[in-house]
Motif scaffolding. Structure first.
Motif, mmCIF file in Angstrom:
data_model
loop_
_atom_site.group_PDB
_atom_site.id
_atom_site.type_symbol
_atom_site.label_atom_id
_atom_site.label_comp_id
_atom_site.label_asym_id
_atom_site.label_seq_id
_atom_site.Cartn_x
_atom_site.Cartn_y
_atom_site.Cartn_z
ATOM 1 N N ARG A 1 24.786 -62.652 -4.312
ATOM 2 C CA ARG A 1 23.428 -62.953 -4.663
ATOM 3 C C ARG A 1 23.300 -64.487 -4.670
ATOM 4 N NH1 ARG A 1 22.167 -61.802 -11.386
ATOM 5 N NH2 ARG A 1 19.887 -62.046 -11.261
ATOM 6 N N THR A 25 18.317 -68.045 -5.267
ATOM 7 C CA THR A 25 16.822 -67.472 -5.276
ATOM 8 C C THR A 25 16.819 -65.940 -5.628
ATOM 9 O OG1 THR A 25 16.880 -67.153 -3.083
ATOM 10 C CG2 THR A 25 16.088 -69.328 -3.748
ATOM 11 N N ASP A 26 17.872 -65.263 -6.001
ATOM 12 C CA ASP A 26 17.933 -63.997 -6.415
ATOM 13 C C ASP A 26 17.912 -63.189 -5.161
ATOM 14 O OD1 ASP A 26 18.831 -64.251 -9.037
ATOM 15 O OD2 ASP A 26 16.749 -63.994 -9.938
ATOM 16 N N PRO A 64 13.899 -60.582 -3.496
ATOM 17 C CA PRO A 64 13.765 -59.744 -4.530
ATOM 18 C C PRO A 64 12.519 -59.506 -4.798
ATOM 19 C CG PRO A 64 13.737 -62.359 -4.928
ATOM 20 C CD PRO A 64 14.036 -61.990 -3.482
ATOM 21 N N HIS A 103 17.840 -54.258 -6.268
ATOM 22 C CA HIS A 103 17.539 -55.373 -7.027
ATOM 23 C C HIS A 103 17.556 -54.914 -8.661
ATOM 24 C CE1 HIS A 103 17.294 -58.950 -4.795
ATOM 25 N NE2 HIS A 103 16.853 -58.098 -3.891
ATOM 26 N N ALA A 127 19.735 -56.361 -11.475
ATOM 27 C CA ALA A 127 19.231 -56.823 -12.800
ATOM 28 C C ALA A 127 19.618 -56.081 -13.933
ATOM 29 C CB ALA A 127 17.551 -56.614 -12.647
#
Length: 766
Positions: free
Chosen positions: A140, A143-144, A167, A174, A178
């Motif tokens: 990861r 910036t995700d 993302p 994702h 999350a």
């Protein structure tokens, strides 16, 4: 040409095996150390006492020290991965063994040097037993975004496709990241979204990777087909993947070279590889012997031909092929120099006065029918047939080919026997009589009969084996390409028989034709890309010249400079614009498209033109940036960009400006420099409907403004704040002078070292 000693090949093989053994031993020692640590904590023992106690327990229980260590660590860590309750000890035996294997697998993952090695350890150390065929590990980013850190079992093209997962895709990857919990798809993701894998219905499992209490990445395991993923399987997969979180911060694997080519090479039944030249410019000695040529990819047939060699891709050619290195590199050099395919019948080539090897004598591993296709940029595809001259006749013949049809001839009794697979190759019925090798010429294409005669001469006159590729004309029509490999059977010095194999390589031939066509298409595409680069670069320089002659707007003196990106990037995405508007105000803009290449250049041209036109509406900088954000969102390629848009009013010397994630404007007044604070606005192209605040300030006669892109200040291994402070101090040291002179001095004094393109606009208030 002097050939390397055959002993070099054995030395390389021995060293490679030793390295693999050291990796396995390191994992085993790590597990033993963990178990000793548990015993030290639980029994208050010294390290030496804990080791002795572990060995005594192993002897008394009849387990190996490694298995016992796995049991001790599992017991200390809680229930074993994959254990399901069952009645009686018998039901516990298999889960205990699985738990030990899982513990050994997790230890191998923890001791892996790279994420790619960790993925391989996951697959081979435990997941393969569960039927898994491939593993992906993503890390990861800040910036995700998910960046592929390592994989095992996937095709190069598939891995290249999933190297980056932003993302915005909002797919199952994702969502699992999350939520932070595993996700299981026994019959594929279905409507949940796309996931890697050759078949949509194949079972998959997503396991978030944790480190320090945070989600640092994601693991994906893929089965070959749909299957039930029970609680035991899920627990084992989760337990095995967990330690991979330690590798999620590792370096990502290199991008698989030319995914389209690797996909074609992967389907070939003969060995093939991609080789590139990795020699530092002007530093031939630094590369060391054989390190200039690197193997970037080997197809499955090449991996099998090399034998049990860990991670062969990425190694120097000299390490993998020491016996034929000099001749192979010669072919590669000629192919790249002439941009034409090269061919060698066998490597290493036998000297003209060489004698045939004695019976039973060891001979080096050779490459037969070697073909080299240049791909440009110092890269080439190499295809060959493995040729191993060691072992008994039947073994040597079988080692030459895959998917075999066997034949045997007894020259004393005059009989010939074919296996059942041989008859369809020649278009014959299984009840037909097998055809002796010497009589096959009538069934071959006339141009190939001489090749068969050469093989027969080698067998009967010199008592040496060999192989030839011929075209078989079948009685019912049609032609097949067949490889014939044969070895003599000797009784003393007398030839008493012939044994060998047939292989129908027609499908392989079509694949090779497709590969050649792909090469031709890539060559044409490369030429087209170079032409397109040249045209776009010329257009960019016309729009953003390096030292333009700008108009003199009212109330200002303006100078602009542009420095192109490094040669490997060629085309960048920086722009600037200075324009007097109908209402008397002056537009000053600087922007930077993310990335390099044709896509960035075309996006730059689109955004610069759009903002130039929008400014004539007379709206404020904030409103102009809101409109420009919507233009960016609808630009092909979906670019993102930073920019600053300023409007100067000469009537009252006021400045209104709005930025979008861009480096701050620098104001030089009275010999002191400071950065002007503005509203915190998002990048262009990041969010639809985003609002952009603006800032107003009054300027004085003699003030100097600097607008620039990040390539002007960014330096490797130095933070942005430090780089900006260096710019501020450099500006304060500049002697007074006109805008053109200040621009030249700044370009010479403050140079970023990231090889990015750079734009600078110097604005002086009169």
């Amino acid at each position: 040409m002097v050939q390397p000693e055959s002993g070099l090949s054995s030395a390389v093989a021995d060293l490679t095996a030793e390295v693999a053994a050291l990796h396995a031993d390191r994992a085993r020692r790590s597990l033993l150390d963990l178990a000793c640590g548990v015993l030290m904590a639980q029994l208050s023992l010294s390290p030496a006492e804990a080791t002795d106690h572990l060995l005594r327990l192993a002897v008394s229980t009849g387990l190996s020290a490694t298995d016992l260590a796995a049991d001790i660590v599992n017991a200390a860590g809680g229930p074993e991965a994959g254990r399901e309750p069952g009645p009686g000890a018998a039901a516990e035996a298999v889960p205990a063994a699985e738990a030990r294997r899982a513990r050994r697998g997790t230890t191998a993952v923890l001791t892996s040097d790279t994420a790619t090695a960790a993925a391989s350890a996951l697959l081979e150390g435990g997941l393969r037993r569960l039927g898994v065929e491939s593993v992906y590990l993503w890390r990861r980013t800040e910036t995700d975004c998910l960046e592929l850190a390592g994989q095992s079992g996937a095709t190069p093209m598939e891995a290249a496709h999933w190297r980056w997962v932003p993302p915005e895709t909002a797919g199952p990857l994702h969502r699992a990241l999350a939520v932070g919990l595993p996700a299981w798809f026994p019959e594929g993701p279905g409507a949940e979204g796309r996931l890697p894998g050759p078949r949509a219905e194949a079972a998959r499992g997503l396991v978030p990777l944790h480190r320090g209490g945070q989600n640092v990445g994601l693991a994906l395991v893929i089965w070959p087909s749909a299957r039930d993923l029970g609680a035991g399987v899920r627990a084992t997969v989760a337990a095995l993947c967990g330690p991979a979180g330690a590798q999620a911060k590792g370096q990502p694997p290199p991008v698989a070279p030319a995914p389209r080519l690797t996909a074609v090479l992967a389907d070939l039944v003969l060995p093939a590889m991609l080789v590139s030249v990795a020699l530092p410019a002007g530093d031939r000695e630094a590369a060391g012997f054989g390190r200039a040529h690197r193997v970037d990819y080997l197809n499955p047939a090449a991996v099998r031909a090399l034998g049990p060699l860990p991670a062969p891709a990425g190694r120097p050619v000299a390490q993998l092929f020491p016996d034929v290195y000099e001749e192979l590199v010669g072919l590669l050099a000629r192919a790249n120099a002439t941009d034409a395919p090269q061919y060698a019948p066998v490597l290493p080539a036998a000297p003209a006065n060489a004698r045939p090897p004695k019976a039973g004598a060891a001979a080096e591993h050779t490459m037969a029918e070697v073909r080299v296709l240049p791909l440009g940029g110092g890269r080439a595809a190499v295809m060959w047939h493995a040729d191993d001259r060691r072992g008994p006749p039947v073994t040597r013949a079988l080692a030459r080919l895959d998917q075999l049809a066997v034949f045997e001839e007894d020259l004393v009794a005059g009989t010939t026997v074919w296996s059942a697979q041989a008859y369809p190759v020649f278009g014959l019925h299984p009840e037909d009589a097998a055809v002796p090798l010497r009589s096959l010429g009538a069934r071959l294409h006339p141009e190939d009969r001489e090749r068969l005669e050469g093989l027969l001469g080698s067998l009967t006159d010199r008592h040496e084996g060999g192989q030839v590729l011929v075209r078989v004309v079948r009685p019912g029509g049609g032609m097949r390409r067949v490889r014939v490999a044969a070895e003599p059977v000797l009784t003393g010095s007398m030839l008493t028989g012939i044994t060998g194999v047939f292989q129908d390589v027609s499908a392989q031939h079509h694949t090779e034709v497709a590969l050649t066509a792909t090469y031709d298409q890539l060559s044409a595409a490369r030429t087209e890309a170079e032409l397109r680069d040249h045209l776009v670069l010329g257009l960019q320089h016309a729009i953003v010249p390096e030292a333009p002659a700008l108009e003199t707007p009212p109330g200002l003196r303006v100078a602009a400079r542009y420095r192109p990106a490094a040669a490997e990037y060629r085309v960048g995405g920086d722009w600037y614009d200075v324009q007097s508007l109908p209402d008397g105000k002056v537009l000053v803009t600087v922007g930077d498209i993310a990335g390099h290449g044709i896509g960035s250049a075309t996006a730059m041209i689109a955004l610069r033109g759009a903002l130039h036109g929008l400014a004539f509406t007379g709206n404020s900088p904030g409103r102009l940036m809101e409109w420009l954000n919507e233009v960016t969102l609808r630009t092909p390629g979906q670019p993102t960009a930073t920019a600053v848009c300023a409007l100067f009013d000469p009537a009252d010397r006021s400045l209104a400006w709005s930025g979008a994630g861009h480096p701050p404007v620098l104001l030089l007044r009275g010999g002191r420099a400071r950065f002007m604070e503005d509203a915190s606005n998002v990048l262009l192209g990041a969010l639809p409907g985003a609002g952009y605040g603006e800032t107003y300030t009054g300027l004085r006669s003699g003030d100097t403004l600097l607008l620039y892109t990040d390539g002007f200040v960014e330096r490797r291994h130095v933070g942005l704040d430090e780089s900006l402070e260096a710019l501020r101090r450099a500006v304060e040291r500049l002697p007074p002078g006109p805008a053109e002179e200040l621009a030249d001095r700044l370009m010479a004094a403050v140079l970023g070292d990231t090889d990015d393109d750079t734009s600078l606009v110097v604005v002086q208030v009169t």
